[in-house]
Design an enzyme around this catalytic site. Structure first.
Site, PDB file in Angstrom:
ATOM      1  N   HIS A 111       0.923  -1.242  -0.178  1.00  0.00           N
ATOM      2  CA  HIS A 111       0.005  -0.089   0.076  1.00  0.00           C
ATOM      3  C   HIS A 111       0.865   1.217  -0.287  1.00  0.00           C
ATOM      4  O   HIS A 111       0.170   1.797  -0.712  1.00  0.00           O
ATOM      5  CB  HIS A 111      -0.626  -0.361   1.296  1.00  0.00           C
ATOM      6  CG  HIS A 111      -1.438   1.939   1.850  1.00  0.00           C
ATOM      7  ND1 HIS A 111      -2.414   1.836   0.445  1.00  0.00           N
ATOM      8  CD2 HIS A 111      -0.958   2.045   2.223  1.00  0.00           C
ATOM      9  CE1 HIS A 111      -2.795   3.115   0.904  1.00  0.00           C
ATOM     10  NE2 HIS A 111      -2.449   3.375   2.643  1.00  0.00           N
TER      11      HIS A 111
ATOM     12  N   HIS B  70       4.048   6.561   5.574  1.00  0.00           N
ATOM     13  CA  HIS B  70       3.041   7.626   5.539  1.00  0.00           C
ATOM     14  C   HIS B  70       2.622   6.860   6.944  1.00  0.00           C
ATOM     15  O   HIS B  70       2.718   7.372   8.206  1.00  0.00           O
ATOM     16  CB  HIS B  70       2.622   8.424   4.750  1.00  0.00           C
ATOM     17  CG  HIS B  70       1.237   6.930   4.583  1.00  0.00           C
ATOM     18  ND1 HIS B  70       1.965   6.193   3.163  1.00  0.00           N
ATOM     19  CD2 HIS B  70       0.331   6.227   4.973  1.00  0.00           C
ATOM     20  CE1 HIS B  70       0.500   5.562   3.274  1.00  0.00           C
ATOM     21  NE2 HIS B  70      -0.424   5.878   4.070  1.00  0.00           N
TER      22      HIS B  70
ATOM     23  N   GLU C 212       2.392   5.059  13.009  1.00  0.00           N
ATOM     24  CA  GLU C 212       0.916   5.063  13.916  1.00  0.00           C
ATOM     25  C   GLU C 212       0.547   3.229  13.802  1.00  0.00           C
ATOM     26  O   GLU C 212       0.567   2.284  14.938  1.00  0.00           O
ATOM     27  CB  GLU C 212       0.406   5.386  12.719  1.00  0.00           C
ATOM     28  CG  GLU C 212      -1.440   5.347  12.677  1.00  0.00           C
ATOM     29  CD  GLU C 212      -2.480   5.395  11.762  1.00  0.00           C
ATOM     30  OE1 GLU C 212      -3.500   5.059  12.119  1.00  0.00           O
ATOM     31  OE2 GLU C 212      -1.817   5.949  10.405  1.00  0.00           O
ATOM     32  N   ASP C 213       1.413   2.551  12.542  1.00  0.00           N
ATOM     33  CA  ASP C 213       1.421   1.430  13.072  1.00  0.00           C
ATOM     34  C   ASP C 213       2.416   0.370  13.328  1.00  0.00           C
ATOM     35  O   ASP C 213       2.113  -0.992  13.252  1.00  0.00           O
ATOM     36  CB  ASP C 213       0.455   0.998  11.528  1.00  0.00           C
ATOM     37  CG  ASP C 213      -0.455   1.624  11.204  1.00  0.00           C
ATOM     38  OD1 ASP C 213      -1.141   1.691  12.004  1.00  0.00           O
ATOM     39  OD2 ASP C 213      -1.214   1.417   9.872  1.00  0.00           O
TER      40      ASP C 213
ATOM     41  N   ASP D 189      -2.677   8.442  -1.085  1.00  0.00           N
ATOM     42  CA  ASP D 189      -3.028   7.224  -0.169  1.00  0.00           C
ATOM     43  C   ASP D 189      -5.211   7.671   0.058  1.00  0.00           C
ATOM     44  O   ASP D 189      -5.323   6.036  -0.426  1.00  0.00           O
ATOM     45  CB  ASP D 189      -2.981   7.694   1.915  1.00  0.00           C
ATOM     46  CG  ASP D 189      -3.502   6.836   2.379  1.00  0.00           C
ATOM     47  OD1 ASP D 189      -3.131   5.860   2.711  1.00  0.00           O
ATOM     48  OD2 ASP D 189      -3.803   7.426   3.658  1.00  0.00           O
TER      49      ASP D 189
ATOM     50  N   ASP E  10     -25.936  15.265 -24.596  1.00  0.00           N
ATOM     51  CA  ASP E  10     -26.284  15.819 -26.164  1.00  0.00           C
ATOM     52  C   ASP E  10     -25.119  17.665 -26.281  1.00  0.00           C
ATOM     53  O   ASP E  10     -26.058  18.575 -26.241  1.00  0.00           O
ATOM     54  CB  ASP E  10     -27.906  16.342 -26.363  1.00  0.00           C
ATOM     55  CG  ASP E  10     -28.013  17.266 -27.710  1.00  0.00           C
ATOM     56  OD1 ASP E  10     -27.082  15.846 -28.314  1.00  0.00           O
ATOM     57  OD2 ASP E  10     -28.598  18.122 -28.061  1.00  0.00           O
TER      58      ASP E  10
END
Length: 722
Positions: free
Chosen positions: A61, A85, A89-90, A152, A272
């Site tokens: 990712h 990024h 956080e993870d 992201d 149209d």
């Protein structure tokens, strides 16, 4: 502590998706490409063992996000930050390690993108709003934060199928409401279009499928006509020796759907229309190409827009014109230079220049920085994250009006903006003291809606201040925030003043006063009540959250006096009534059951959170309220009361044509305004009407009733309730 330098990645063992990224960043110097590959190694190691919902390794990712940004040819720091990024956080990777390995700039970018999942919030909505608020503040420091966030979100939308249905809908709605409009506000039309279509497909899959199918079918029938128009345009431009690219434009499913819904047009009406883009080498040639197009096909009156002379708020520049085609169908033509085309597609990301602070930014970047700077100022005065995000949504409204100041500067505001929005756009002080406006040298009220091209001048007065009614017609987040901020401050001041009078009155009834309460006793009471300042206690009393008599009793009971002096030294006595003007904002409200007016005998009752609710002494509900004497507040009207107050009139009339107009004219002649009218009873010969009107006092109401009775069409006119 910084990590040891990671060895350069071995191309022989790189997975295919990283080799693809390496090809995409080939525009960077070789040393920077090595840094990008090193970022992959760090990211892959940090995310080791983590997988996406689809089952792929998680690192795919962030690498894909970096690939999207590489297509925009962004600098190495942005690409590296994109790969990393989600690490803060993870993963266990720390900010210090990130800064030590890749520099402070990369660490700042990653930190700006990181969500606030580790903080505790009362709701998911509040967490999302606070996370978004943090991201906008990071954007104010460095625009690249939002570029990473948009990339992201784009990759997440491309791979949304792995999520469950409720998550898909939530993410799609957020994309359509926030991220696609941000991409548009930053001039990134390519991102915006894909985010909108992916969001539309996830939120309304059936509608998307139907519209996409109909677009494909319609294009099959239109190819020949489009080819003819395109070749005619290209041939005429070539004959005039104007080298140009002519490209046919196709509407997206989302743009068709939103126009069908917003403009109430059918699919056939929207399809149209033939769209073309003409790209030339210079701005001067844009105007020459416009002349060529108008010579080839007749232009439609009032459908020409010059966004080159007056660019859009996001830096977009182009000439727009609508022509009447050879088959009677409209032809929409956009004419722009190569550079304008680049900015239109990529916005702030076009010609990215971050090498030095002095490097010139393109118009999209400059305007984006102005907008984000204004948002950063706004959030300081908006304590609620959810309120802030609502203000941002208002400012992301896609349609704009372009207005001129007396000095010739151009301001862009959302559609339906008023003269008051314009005043706040100039400066908060101008808005706070605005009294009227001149639009094209004509005097108009502040609520007047503005149209593109108007010259607007704001008239101010030092004594003028914002009032709550302004919130009903302003549309910009800046105006709304400034007005609310002023009113909150004013309400607090009024509450403190009123609470002071109520507590003094309660203490006076016990033979004391606030000045006689020792500071130590007061401080102890505030501490026990978990209040920081005396002002908070006074505001709490005025808003009905604490009873003044109870507070007074506790303060006097805990004065720490000697034995035998537990009671007040002076005997209790009746105190004067508190005088009101009716303008005590946020502290007073007037009961709908009896509609008290200046001149009436009145009584107040404390209602928690509302403050004092004012009733007439003869109101039927007062008998019930007397059962709570501790909530009663002795009040009376001040000698100088200004403003309008609501009253209700019950009028019995002879039912015949024109009677309503006659009564309305009589009320207006008495200098009163009608807020509402309704029939209470009605038959063939008579009717009873209930008018809600505005009057200044009981005396003014009596004058209105006299005029109504003189009309000759009424059999009775009474104040309601009697």
């Amino acid at each position: 502590m910084p990590t040891a330098a990671v060895a350069p990645a071995d191309p022989a063992v790189l997975p295919p998706y990283v080799l693809e990224l390496k090809d995409r960043v080939a525009y960077l110097p070789e040393r920077q490409v090595e840094r990008v590959l090193r970022a992959y190694v760090v990211g892959a190691r940090a995310h080791a063992g983590q997988a996406r919902k689809s089952g792929e390794p998680y690192i795919t990712h962030p690498v894909a996000v970096a690939g999207i940004l590489a297509e925009l040819r962004l600098d190495a720091e942005t690409i590296i930050a994109a790969i990393l990024h989600d690490t803060l956080e993870d993963t266990e990777l720390s900010r210090a390690e990130l800064a030590g390995e890749f520099g402070e700039t990369v660490a700042e970018l990653v930190d700006g993108v990181t969500k606030l999942d580790k903080m505790q919030f009362s709701s998911r909505q509040e967490a999302d709003a606070e996370s978004f608020r943090k991201m906008l503040l990071a954007m104010a420091r460095d625009l690249r934060v939002i570029l990473i966030k948009l990339a992201d979100r784009l990759h997440n939308m491309r791979t949304l199928g792995a999520k469950d249905a409720p998550s898909r809908r939530r993410i799609a709605r957020e994309t359509l409401e926030i991220y696609a409009p941000i991409a548009q506000r930053l001039g990134m039309n390519k991102f915006k279009a894909e985010l909108q279509d992916l969001g539309f497909r996830a939120l309304h899959p059936d509608r998307y499928r139907v519209i996409e199918g109909r677009i494909r079918a319609a294009l099959g029938n239109r190819r020949e006509v489009m080819a003819k128009i395109e070749s005619a345009l290209a041939a005429r431009l070539e004959a005039e020796q104007l080298p140009a690219r002519v490209i046919g434009r196709i509407k997206s499913p989302w743009s068709i759907y939103s126009k069908m819904r917003g403009d109430h047009k059918s699919f056939a009406q929207l399809m149209d229309v033939y769209g073309f883009r003409v790209v030339v080498s210079s701005a001067m040639r844009c105007y020459m190409a416009l002349g060529v197009a108008h010579a080839l096909y007749k232009p439609v009156d009032r459908r020409f827009k010059d966004f080159i002379a007056i660019p859009k708020a996001n830096g977009y520049q182009s000439l727009h014109t609508v022509l009447l085609g050879p088959f009677g169908a409209p032809i929409e033509v956009q004419i722009r230079t190569e550079e304008m085309d680049e900015v239109a597609e990529r916005g702030v990301a076009a010609h990215w220049a971050y090498k030095t602070d002095s490097a010139p930014a393109n118009s999209a970047q400059a305007r984006a920085r102005e907008w984000i700077s204004a948002l950063a100022d706004s959030q300081v005065n908006t304590p609620s994250s959810t309120e802030f995000i609502e203000n941002v949504k208002i400012d992301l409204f896609p349609d704009e009006v372009y207005l001129f100041t007396p000095r010739g500067d151009i301001l862009s505001l959302p559609r339906n903006a008023t003269a008051l929005d314009f005043a706040y756009a100039v400066h908060t002080d101008v808005g706070d003291h605005a009294v009227a406006a001149r639009v094209d040298k004509k005097l108009v009220p502040l609520r007047t809606r503005l149209e593109s091209g108007q010259l607007v001048e704001i008239i101010t007065a030092p004594s003028a201040v914002p009032n709550p009614a302004w919130l009903e017609f302003v549309v910009t987040g800046k105006a709304r925030t400034a007005i609310r901020q002023y009113l909150k401050h004013l309400q607090h001041e009024d509450a403190v003043d009123f609470g002071h009078r109520m507590l003094d009155r309660a203490l006076d009834a016990l033979g004391s006063s606030l000045d006689m309460v020792p500071p130590a006793v007061l401080d102890r009471y505030l501490e026990e009540s978990k209040l920081r300042r005396l002002e908070e206690l006074l505001a709490d009393i005025a808003l009905g959250n604490r009873m003044p008599d109870q507070v007074a009793a506790k303060l006097l009971a805990s004065r720490g006096v000697r034995k035998g002096e537990g009671k007040p030294a002076l005997p209790p006595h009746a105190s004067e009534k508190i005088r009101i003007t009716g303008a005590e904002r946020g502290v007073l409200s007037f009961a709908n059951c009896c509609h008290p007016l200046p001149g009436d005998d009145i009584v107040g009752y404390l209602s928690p959170g509302k403050g004092i609710v004012v009733h007439r002494e003869e109101c039927p509900n007062v008998a019930e309220l007397r059962k709570s004497p501790e909530r009663r507040v002795a009040i009376e009207w001040d000698r100088s009361v200004q403003g309008d107050f609501r009253a209700e009139l019950r009028i019995e009339v002879i039912n015949r044509p024109g009677v309503l107009a006659t009564i309305a004219a009589a009320i207006a002649a008495a200098d009163s305004n009608i807020e509402n009218v309704e029939y209470v009873e009605r038959d063939a010969s008579a009717a009873t009407l209930l008018f809600a009107i505005e009057v200044r006092s009981r005396k003014h109401l009596a004058e209105v009733i006299r005029r109504v009775r003189r009309t000759g069409v009424v059999s009775g006119a009474y104040r309601h309730p009697m």
